[in-house]
Structures are given as C-alpha cells and as structure tokens.
Scaffold this motif. Structure first.
Motif, PDB file in Angstrom:
ATOM      1  N   UNK A  27      11.225  31.213 -20.972  1.00 22.86           N
ATOM      2  CA  UNK A  27      10.397  30.094 -20.551  1.00 22.86           C
ATOM      3  C   UNK A  27      11.238  28.844 -20.331  1.00 22.86           C
ATOM      4  N   UNK A  28      10.950  28.127 -19.220  1.00 24.35           N
ATOM      5  CA  UNK A  28      11.600  26.844 -18.956  1.00 24.35           C
ATOM      6  C   UNK A  28      10.696  25.992 -18.086  1.00 24.35           C
ATOM      7  N   UNK A  29      10.390  24.765 -18.519  1.00 18.72           N
ATOM      8  CA  UNK A  29       9.542  23.878 -17.701  1.00 18.72           C
ATOM      9  C   UNK A  29      10.222  23.419 -16.410  1.00 18.72           C
ATOM     10  N   UNK A  30      11.521  23.698 -16.278  1.00 22.26           N
ATOM     11  CA  UNK A  30      12.241  23.269 -15.073  1.00 22.26           C
ATOM     12  C   UNK A  30      12.065  24.257 -13.913  1.00 22.26           C
ATOM     13  N   UNK A  31      11.499  25.420 -14.169  1.00 19.54           N
ATOM     14  CA  UNK A  31      11.466  26.494 -13.173  1.00 19.54           C
ATOM     15  C   UNK A  31      10.040  26.659 -12.655  1.00 19.54           C
ATOM     16  N   UNK A  32       9.751  26.048 -11.515  1.00 25.10           N
ATOM     17  CA  UNK A  32       8.356  25.891 -11.098  1.00 25.10           C
ATOM     18  C   UNK A  32       8.032  26.449  -9.712  1.00 25.10           C
ATOM     19  N   UNK A  33       8.832  27.434  -9.241  1.00 26.50           N
ATOM     20  CA  UNK A  33       8.425  28.129  -8.028  1.00 26.50           C
ATOM     21  C   UNK A  33       7.128  28.888  -8.321  1.00 26.50           C
ATOM     22  N   UNK A  34       6.048  28.616  -7.557  1.00 25.13           N
ATOM     23  CA  UNK A  34       4.740  29.178  -7.921  1.00 25.13           C
ATOM     24  C   UNK A  34       4.617  30.673  -7.688  1.00 25.13           C
ATOM     25  N   UNK A  35       5.534  31.263  -6.914  1.00 27.74           N
ATOM     26  CA  UNK A  35       5.466  32.698  -6.656  1.00 27.74           C
ATOM     27  C   UNK A  35       6.379  33.496  -7.571  1.00 27.74           C
ATOM     28  N   UNK A  36       7.595  32.993  -7.814  1.00 29.76           N
ATOM     29  CA  UNK A  36       8.607  33.822  -8.460  1.00 29.76           C
ATOM     30  C   UNK A  36       8.989  33.368  -9.863  1.00 29.76           C
ATOM     31  N   UNK A  37       8.725  32.119 -10.195  1.00 26.60           N
ATOM     32  CA  UNK A  37       9.135  31.627 -11.502  1.00 26.60           C
ATOM     33  C   UNK A  37       7.944  31.324 -12.411  1.00 26.60           C
TER      34      UNK A  37
END
Length: 603
Positions: A559-569
C-alpha cells in the motif's frame, strides 16, 4: 582485541525480552479517537496536569453523580494489539492523529523484583501512563522501548494502562512527511510487563571478533564483547556457558559493563547453508538468561564481501513489513514465516528489510533459516539534514535497532538511510550516522542505499555519491527502464564507481499488475515487468567484478498513498514479484532462474 560492539552506556533498553518472565498484554484494548487531542491539552493548548480528571490517562469512572466526565472507555470501541488501527476499522483507513488505548489487567508480583513495561513498537509517538502516572514518552515507529514501573504503582486488581498513540507526520521527525509507504498507526508489536531481579542482565554482546583482513576465521576463534548489568557492583561473578561446545567462561564484573573474551573450540560457523545456532546461557548471582546465537564473521576485503572468510554473492529481495492480503502491518512469527518463505521460494539468501527495522520475529527467523539481512532506519528521501534535533532522533533509532539485534548472526548490514539527495549538509548528516553506527558495532558492514548519477559517461552510469567514501558496501538504487526510458537501455549500459569497494544493487524494479496482460511495451502489464527483468538480468551478467549482489524492489505489492493510477495501482505500489494476494507474476520466474544460476556459480 578491540570489542567488536561497543556499549551505549545511556541506553536503557532490555534485550532478549522473549527469554524473560513477563505478562503478555496483547489482545483487546479499548480506545478513544481524539483528533483534537482533547485528552492531552487544555483549551489553551497546554499539556494537562497529571492529576487533571479530564485527562484521558485518568479514570473515566465518575466519583459520584455530580462528577463530570467527558471521556470514557467502553467495550463498544476496541482494537487488537498488536496491530495497526488502519485495517481494523473502515473509518480508520486514512486516519492520522491520536488514539488513546486502554488496557485493564491484574498482576500479583512474585517477589521484591523490578518491573518494566516493554513495547516492541508503537507508531509514532507513544505517551505511556499507568494508574494515572506518566511513565515516559517515546518517538520512533519501528524500534522497541521500555519504561520502569515502580512496584508501588502496581495493583493486584484493575491496573489502568493507557497509551496515547499519535501517528501524525511532521517535517522534523524520522521519517519525515514524504514517504512511499502506508503510515500504519497503532501499537503494532507486543506489549509486555516484564519482571526482573533487582540486579539483572540488561544486555550483552557475544560475537566473534574480526579475523585478520582477508583471512578465514581461526579454527578456534575468539569471542569478544561485553555484559551489561543493571545496578551492578564491581566484583560480582559472571558466567557464560555454551554447553554444546563445553564452554564455561567466568569473569568478575568491573561495574555496569564488563568486557569478555574467550575462545570457541572448533565451532560450526553460521552461514546460509548451515545456520547453526548455539544455546548460550549468561548468569550472574541473581539472574540468568538464555539465547540462541550463531557465530560467524562478515567483512569486506578489497572489492568482495567475505562471510567466514569466503566470498559471497547476495541473492536478495526488498521486503516491506506488511501483510498485503490483509492490508496490515506485519507482526509475529506467522507473518515472518509467510514473508521469508516467499523469499526462500524466489531463491534468496538475503533480504533487505526496508525502510525501517522490522519486527524482531523477522530477525529471529532469519537467524534460524539462514537468510542474510540488511536492516535500516527510516532516514528516507529528504529529511531536515540541517537539524541537530533530527540527527539526534535518527541516532536514537539507530541505537535501538542495533541494540535489539546485535547478537543476530543473520544481520550483516546496518543501513543509515535510503535515497538521500546529495549536498554537503546531507553528507555531513549521513557521515555522522555512519560514524555512530561503526561506534556502536564495528563487526558488521555499514551502508546506505545511494542514488545514481545516470549517464555521467557515455553508456556508463557512475555511482559517485560522496557517502561512498565512508560506507563499507557501495549500494545503489537503479530503475533503468522504468523511471525514464525503456528496459532496452540496459543493453548498452555499464556501471562503475570510483570507490574500490563491493558494489550492490539495493533496488531495481518496475510495476506490473497481476493478471493484466498486454505486449511488452505496455506499462503496468506483467509483460512489461517481465521484459524489464529480462533486460536487467542480462545487464547483471555484464556487471564489473566488484558486483556482489542485488535486492530487487520488492517482494510483494504494498500500500502507498502516492500510487493513484485508477486502473493499475489504486493506492498500491505494483512493483512486487508477488501481488497483494500472493500470486507470482511473470517477473518472479525471471529472477528465480537467475538466482538458481547464481547459487550454482557462487558457493
């Protein structure tokens, strides 16, 4: 011979707590959520007096019907300890702030001993109160601490233990505001009430001294170190026995810290192939503690790393202290087994425990399984390198990490940080930490994960961080083909460093979502990640002769709040070789095959 590990006389940490008589205080704790810290500060934002009945560390039971109480602990609001709060309640998923924990317990002392409350870790700040009295405060989310409890404060019934836990991020803390992992809050490791005699064995170092440079350990190697007693008087008899080796060493104490020095007769040295641990018993007139200790030497010699005098190649993997399928902080033996068996299946003989000290269950298990360890404090990215206060906090965590684990044979590297940007202020800060680490433990390698000066020369990347002068192992993070360019850049890239030292790749990786399949040019596909590692492995095979290992980033998606691609992350860093459900991605098999090849080539 110099002592291989120096004692910090100011440290009050009690080590090998697992071997001690203790009341385990894990389980169900009541809680109060306090985002405004009403239970700690008055309306002028000044800390409440200890006796203030509005303070949340005091009883919530009204004295009579006119007594006003605006706080209360109830079984309707409970959390499990150890454990982070984020995964236990949906409303706490993103919560950063204060939660008060309360545990009631009964305790009947068995004699005239001393008592300590021990916490494996609390993220980040812990203020600890027992029966309305403050025992102390600790900062640092991943290292242990203990406070002495006056015997007069303990009751046989209904002790009232309260811990204010605050996981808010601040610019002047360690780590600082900006990280690439989840800020799990809570009492995340074991809590114990430990009972000890008045004078007890607080800490000890029983390790092999360094061999002569470049030479294998002697057949009958020398153990050196020290014993630290609490409230010891000079002249007390101390004994160390290693029954299997028929060792019985006696020494007279010289005060709080007593040097030791004796030989082992033809021991089996600890290694990944033979992780031999010996039962070691330390005794004084009033106390006895048992441990399981492996004996080995680790050193750099020129451009190689020598374990027990022989060159090793580190087949590593980076690990976060997280159980992804349950989206929670890892703790305890079962979690350690899951993570380390995954690493073992990959073919690893080494793990980088990033980016903070992991649960002690991990380092105990690496000792048993024969897995080498890189252990690190969370000096991460851009902290306040110009602050003496921040440096002191980093040193405190470094001290607690080393003190807890300085008898673990599996730990061969202490790391003082990760990807810190080059400046003179930063270099002075990090050099100070390296000096401190070597002062605390000169028997292991000291390193840090450095950044890369990409394309400093044509078709050559140079690892030329000024810290390279001070570390024992030049370690660097590289993402050639993920952050900038494509993986085929690896085909024409070579690596070098101006420092004549071993060279280790402490991170490399690319994101790939399990089950998303496309051609190899499509980012976030398993095929792109697979291509990335194919090109990396081909590059590894052209590395210079001082290349001694690699630890890809990372074992599992995390988990990381920096990773916000809605399809892959969707809030996950997808660089894991396993996904968050334990599925192996295609890239897993590329690294597994490489490690199998290297295990046959380097023995």
């Amino acid at each position: 011979m110099d002592l291989v590990v120096k004692v910090n006389a100011q440290s009050n940490l009690i080590t090998n707590i697992e071997a001690r008589r203790a009341l385990l205080l894990n389980g169900t704790w009541q809680y109060i959520v306090d985002p405004y810290e009403t239970g700690f500060y008055d309306y002028r934002y000044k800390e409440l007096k200890e006796s203030n009945t509005d303070a949340y560390w005091n009883s919530d039971v009204p004295v009579n019907k006119t007594d006003k109480k605006e706080h209360g602990y109830t079984d309707k609001n409970t959390l499990k300890v150890p454990g982070d709060w984020n995964h236990q309640k949906p409303e706490f998923l993103y919560y950063e702030g204060t939660i008060w924990y309360k545990k009631s317990f009964d305790f009947k002392p068995t004699g005239s001993g001393r008592y300590f409350l021990y916490f494996g870790a609390v993220n980040y700040r812990a203020d600890v109160y027992l029966n309305g009295k403050k025992l102390g405060m600790h900062k640092g989310g991943f290292t242990p601490f203990n406070f002495e409890v006056p015997a007069s404060l303990l009751k046989e019934k209904d002790n009232f233990l309260v811990v204010k836990v605050d996981n808010k991020r601040y610019a002047d803390e360690v780590p600082t505001l900006n990280t690439d992992w989840w800020n799990y809050g809570g009492i995340t490791r074991d809590v114990k009430l430990v009972e000890l005699p008045q004078t007890f064995i607080q800490d000890y170092v029983i390790q092999l001294g360094k061999p002569q440079p470049g030479k294998a350990p002697a057949r009958n190697p020398e153990v050196s170190g020290w014993l630290k007693l609490s409230d010891a008087k000079p002249g007390e008899s101390l004994t160390i026995t290693v029954p299997e080796l028929k060792v019985k060493y006696q020494v007279v104490s010289t005060g709080a810290v007593t040097p030791i020095n004796f030989k082992l007769i033809n021991p089996v040295l600890w290694s990944p192939e033979h992780p031999k641990l010996y039962r070691v018993v330390v005794s004084s007139a009033t106390d006895q503690v048992e441990d399981r200790i492996g004996f080995r030497t680790i050193e750099t010699s020129g451009e190689q790393v020598l374990l027990n005098g022989k060159p090793i190649f580190m087949r590593g993997i980076c690990i976060h202290g997280e159980i992804p399928q349950e989206v929670r902080r890892a703790h305890g033996t079962d979690d350690a087994k899951q993570l380390l068996l995954q690493a073992h299946e990959l073919g690893c003989n080494m793990v980088r425990l990033a980016h903070y000290p992991h649960d002690e269950a991990m380092t105990r298990m690496t000792d048993s399984l024969g897995i080498l360890v890189w252990s690190e404090i969370p000096v991460y990215w851009t902290i306040n390198f110009g602050s003496q206060e921040v440096l002191d906090k980093a040193k405190a965590q470094l001290n607690e990490m080393i003190t807890r684990d300085h008898n673990k044979a599996s730990i061969i590297i202490w790391s003082v940080g990760n990807e810190t940007p080059i400046s003179q202020t930063r270099t002075d800060f990090m050099h100070n930490l390296i000096t401190e680490a070597k002062h605390l433990d000169s028997s292991r390698m000291i390193s840090a994960a450095l950044e890369v000066n990409y394309a400093a020369l044509k078709n050559e990347n140079v690892v030329d961080d000024p810290l390279g002068e001070f570390v024992d192992l030049v370690a660097f993070n590289e993402y050639l083909g993920w952050y900038g360019g494509l993986p085929d850049q690896c085909r024409t890239t070579n690596w070098s460093t101006p420092y004549h030292k071993p060279l280790f790749i402490s991170e490399t990786g690319a994101e790939g979502k399990f089950g998303f399949h496309a051609d190899s040019l499509t980012r976030f596909s398993e095929e792109f990640q697979e291509w990335y590692f194919k090109e990396q492995v081909a590059m590894f095979k052209r590395m210079p002769s001082n290349y001694v290992g690699v630890a890809p980033w990372v074992l599992n998606d995390f988990r990381s709040p920096k990773r916000n691609n809605p399809l892959y992350q969707e809030g996950w860093n997808r660089k894991g070789l396993y996904d968050d459900k334990g599925n192996k991605k295609k890239a897993f098999y590329i690294m597994q095959a490489y490690y199998k090849e290297m295990s046959k080539r380097v023995r």
